[in-house]
Write a protein that holds these residues in place. Structure first.
Motif, PDB file in Angstrom:
ATOM      1  N   PRO A  69       0.799  -1.228   0.000  1.00 11.98           N
ATOM      2  CA  PRO A  69       0.000   0.000   0.000  1.00 11.98           C
ATOM      3  C   PRO A  69       0.831   1.278   0.000  1.00 11.98           C
ATOM      4  CG  PRO A  69      -0.116  -1.067   2.137  1.00 11.98           C
ATOM      5  CD  PRO A  69       0.610  -2.002   1.208  1.00 11.98           C
ATOM      6  N   ALA A  70       2.062   1.223   0.459  1.00  9.40           N
ATOM      7  CA  ALA A  70       2.911   2.417   0.508  1.00  9.40           C
ATOM      8  C   ALA A  70       3.579   2.703  -0.829  1.00  9.40           C
ATOM      9  CB  ALA A  70       3.973   2.257   1.596  1.00  9.40           C
ATOM     10  N   THR A  71       3.943   1.650  -1.553  1.00 12.61           N
ATOM     11  CA  THR A  71       4.725   1.842  -2.777  1.00 12.61           C
ATOM     12  C   THR A  71       4.003   1.404  -4.048  1.00 12.61           C
ATOM     13  OG1 THR A  71       5.735  -0.353  -2.688  1.00 12.61           O
ATOM     14  CG2 THR A  71       6.851   1.425  -1.463  1.00 12.61           C
ATOM     15  N   GLY A  72       2.980   0.554  -3.895  1.00 12.90           N
ATOM     16  CA  GLY A  72       2.294  -0.011  -5.053  1.00 12.90           C
ATOM     17  C   GLY A  72       3.048  -1.158  -5.694  1.00 12.90           C
ATOM     18  N   GLU A  73       4.218  -1.480  -5.156  1.00 11.78           N
ATOM     19  CA  GLU A  73       5.043  -2.546  -5.735  1.00 11.78           C
ATOM     20  C   GLU A  73       4.450  -3.923  -5.465  1.00 11.78           C
ATOM     21  OE1 GLU A  73       9.174  -2.189  -4.713  1.00 11.78           O
ATOM     22  OE2 GLU A  73       9.218  -0.064  -5.238  1.00 11.78           O
ATOM     23  N   VAL A  74       4.780  -4.860  -6.346  1.00 17.29           N
ATOM     24  CA  VAL A  74       4.328  -6.243  -6.237  1.00 17.29           C
ATOM     25  C   VAL A  74       5.558  -7.145  -6.306  1.00 17.29           C
ATOM     26  CG1 VAL A  74       2.979  -8.077  -7.333  1.00 17.29           C
ATOM     27  CG2 VAL A  74       2.097  -5.722  -7.293  1.00 17.29           C
ATOM     28  N   ALA A  75       5.697  -8.018  -5.311  1.00 15.22           N
ATOM     29  CA  ALA A  75       6.816  -8.973  -5.293  1.00 15.22           C
ATOM     30  C   ALA A  75       6.655  -9.967  -6.442  1.00 15.22           C
ATOM     31  CB  ALA A  75       6.848  -9.709  -3.954  1.00 15.22           C
TER      32      ALA A  75
ATOM     33  N   GLU B 230       6.017 -14.478  -1.486  1.00 10.05           N
ATOM     34  CA  GLU B 230       6.070 -13.075  -1.041  1.00 10.05           C
ATOM     35  C   GLU B 230       4.768 -12.361  -1.344  1.00 10.05           C
ATOM     36  OE1 GLU B 230       8.136 -11.446   0.961  1.00 10.05           O
ATOM     37  OE2 GLU B 230       8.991 -13.437   1.203  1.00 10.05           O
ATOM     38  N   GLN B 231       4.129 -12.670  -2.463  1.00 10.41           N
ATOM     39  CA  GLN B 231       2.837 -12.060  -2.759  1.00 10.41           C
ATOM     40  C   GLN B 231       1.792 -12.486  -1.728  1.00 10.41           C
ATOM     41  OE1 GLN B 231       1.280 -12.015  -6.720  1.00 10.41           O
ATOM     42  NE2 GLN B 231       3.255 -11.458  -7.644  1.00 10.41           N
ATOM     43  N   THR B 232       1.808 -13.749  -1.352  1.00  9.90           N
ATOM     44  CA  THR B 232       0.865 -14.241  -0.340  1.00  9.90           C
ATOM     45  C   THR B 232       1.067 -13.513   0.975  1.00  9.90           C
ATOM     46  OG1 THR B 232       0.769 -16.412  -1.401  1.00  9.90           O
ATOM     47  CG2 THR B 232       0.123 -16.303   0.938  1.00  9.90           C
ATOM     48  N   ARG B 233       2.304 -13.344   1.384  1.00  2.00           N
ATOM     49  CA  ARG B 233       2.586 -12.634   2.638  1.00  2.00           C
ATOM     50  C   ARG B 233       2.063 -11.200   2.589  1.00  2.00           C
ATOM     51  NH1 ARG B 233       7.119 -15.764   1.490  1.00  2.00           N
ATOM     52  NH2 ARG B 233       7.374 -17.458   2.984  1.00  2.00           N
ATOM     53  N   GLN B 234       2.238 -10.515   1.463  1.00  3.52           N
ATOM     54  CA  GLN B 234       1.766  -9.140   1.353  1.00  3.52           C
ATOM     55  C   GLN B 234       0.240  -9.087   1.351  1.00  3.52           C
ATOM     56  OE1 GLN B 234       3.627  -6.131   1.438  1.00  3.52           O
ATOM     57  NE2 GLN B 234       1.527  -5.489   1.881  1.00  3.52           N
ATOM     58  N   VAL B 235      -0.397 -10.005   0.645  1.00  2.00           N
ATOM     59  CA  VAL B 235      -1.865 -10.046   0.660  1.00  2.00           C
ATOM     60  C   VAL B 235      -2.364 -10.175   2.097  1.00  2.00           C
ATOM     61  CG1 VAL B 235      -3.889 -11.415   0.036  1.00  2.00           C
ATOM     62  CG2 VAL B 235      -2.124 -10.973  -1.669  1.00  2.00           C
ATOM     63  N   LEU B 236      -1.766 -11.088   2.849  1.00  2.00           N
ATOM     64  CA  LEU B 236      -2.229 -11.313   4.217  1.00  2.00           C
ATOM     65  C   LEU B 236      -1.902 -10.127   5.125  1.00  2.00           C
ATOM     66  CD1 LEU B 236      -1.603 -15.130   4.398  1.00  2.00           C
ATOM     67  CD2 LEU B 236      -3.808 -13.949   4.293  1.00  2.00           C
ATOM     68  N   ARG B 237      -0.814  -9.428   4.879  1.00  2.00           N
ATOM     69  CA  ARG B 237      -0.546  -8.182   5.635  1.00  2.00           C
ATOM     70  C   ARG B 237      -1.600  -7.130   5.296  1.00  2.00           C
ATOM     71  NH1 ARG B 237       4.999  -9.734   4.600  1.00  2.00           N
ATOM     72  NH2 ARG B 237       5.052  -8.442   2.725  1.00  2.00           N
ATOM     73  N   ASN B 238      -2.009  -7.066   4.029  1.00  2.00           N
ATOM     74  CA  ASN B 238      -3.063  -6.130   3.630  1.00  2.00           C
ATOM     75  C   ASN B 238      -4.370  -6.454   4.357  1.00  2.00           C
ATOM     76  OD1 ASN B 238      -1.269  -4.865   1.865  1.00  2.00           O
ATOM     77  ND2 ASN B 238      -1.993  -6.002   0.075  1.00  2.00           N
ATOM     78  N   ILE B 239      -4.713  -7.721   4.422  1.00  2.00           N
ATOM     79  CA  ILE B 239      -5.939  -8.133   5.112  1.00  2.00           C
ATOM     80  C   ILE B 239      -5.822  -7.854   6.607  1.00  2.00           C
ATOM     81  CG2 ILE B 239      -7.349 -10.140   5.745  1.00  2.00           C
ATOM     82  CD1 ILE B 239      -6.840 -11.188   2.872  1.00  2.00           C
ATOM     83  N   GLN B 240      -4.652  -8.104   7.190  1.00  2.00           N
ATOM     84  CA  GLN B 240      -4.453  -7.796   8.607  1.00  2.00           C
ATOM     85  C   GLN B 240      -4.721  -6.318   8.892  1.00  2.00           C
ATOM     86  OE1 GLN B 240      -0.405  -9.362   8.970  1.00  2.00           O
ATOM     87  NE2 GLN B 240      -1.122 -10.812  10.514  1.00  2.00           N
ATOM     88  N   ALA B 241      -4.308  -5.446   7.992  1.00  2.00           N
ATOM     89  CA  ALA B 241      -4.507  -4.003   8.185  1.00  2.00           C
ATOM     90  C   ALA B 241      -5.991  -3.658   8.228  1.00  2.00           C
ATOM     91  CB  ALA B 241      -3.801  -3.224   7.076  1.00  2.00           C
ATOM     92  N   VAL B 242      -6.777  -4.293   7.382  1.00  2.00           N
ATOM     93  CA  VAL B 242      -8.224  -4.041   7.381  1.00  2.00           C
ATOM     94  C   VAL B 242      -8.854  -4.598   8.656  1.00  2.00           C
ATOM     95  CG1 VAL B 242     -10.394  -4.523   6.191  1.00  2.00           C
ATOM     96  CG2 VAL B 242      -8.362  -3.928   4.881  1.00  2.00           C
ATOM     97  N   LEU B 243      -8.485  -5.804   9.031  1.00  2.00           N
ATOM     98  CA  LEU B 243      -9.015  -6.402  10.262  1.00  2.00           C
ATOM     99  C   LEU B 243      -8.709  -5.523  11.476  1.00  2.00           C
ATOM    100  CD1 LEU B 243      -8.045 -10.144   9.702  1.00  2.00           C
ATOM    101  CD2 LEU B 243     -10.353  -9.180   9.625  1.00  2.00           C
ATOM    102  N   ALA B 244      -7.520  -4.961  11.503  1.00  2.00           N
ATOM    103  CA  ALA B 244      -7.095  -4.134  12.640  1.00  2.00           C
ATOM    104  C   ALA B 244      -7.995  -2.910  12.831  1.00  2.00           C
ATOM    105  CB  ALA B 244      -5.643  -3.701  12.455  1.00  2.00           C
TER     106      ALA B 244
END
Length: 126
Positions: free
Chosen positions: A39-45, A50-64
């Motif tokens: 979300p900060a850079t728009g970059e995709v691994a 690594e993509q799975t980890r970023q997706v789940l970090r994105n979901i964690q942010a919404v849950l939070a």
């Protein structure tokens, strides 16, 4: 009828169309399908892990936004661009969840320039 409330955070990718990052209805939270954009850079691994980890970090942010975590997840739906990537995806996915694991559906999908997309349903605690 139970009202619905849209959730929004700057800590996850912004919607690319007319949809919410997540909706809360009663004690259930439903996320949109999230891709692996940082979300900060728009970059995709490059790798599915690594993509799975970023997706789940994105979901964690919404849950939070509602004080929830991945431990509150009931169900996930996973779209993989190539089902041959399942083993690498599954290893990364497992890093984020503990038993009892949420139920999961994993399907092969035609995705636009990404390898994985995940959406989730969670139950919010009192």
């Amino acid at each position: 009828m139970t009202p619905k409330e849209a959730l929004h955070t700057e800590n996850a990718p912004q919607p690319a169309g007319p949809y919410s990052q997540a909706i809360v209805s009663g004690d259930l939270l439903f996320t949109a399908g999230f891709g692996p954009q940082d979300p900060a850079t728009g970059e995709v691994a490059e790798s599915v892990g690594e993509q799975t980890r970023q997706v789940l970090r994105n979901i964690q942010a919404v849950l939070a936004e509602r004080g929830a975590t991945l431990d509150d997840a009931l169900k996930t739906t996973v779209h993989l661009a190539d089902l041959a990537d399942f083993q690498e995806f599954n290893a990364a996915y497992r890093e984020f969840f503990s038993e009892p694991f949420p139920v999961r559906t994993t399907v092969g999908s035609q995705l636009a320039n990404i390898l994985v997309e995940i959406d989730l349903v969670a139950r919010l605690q009192g």
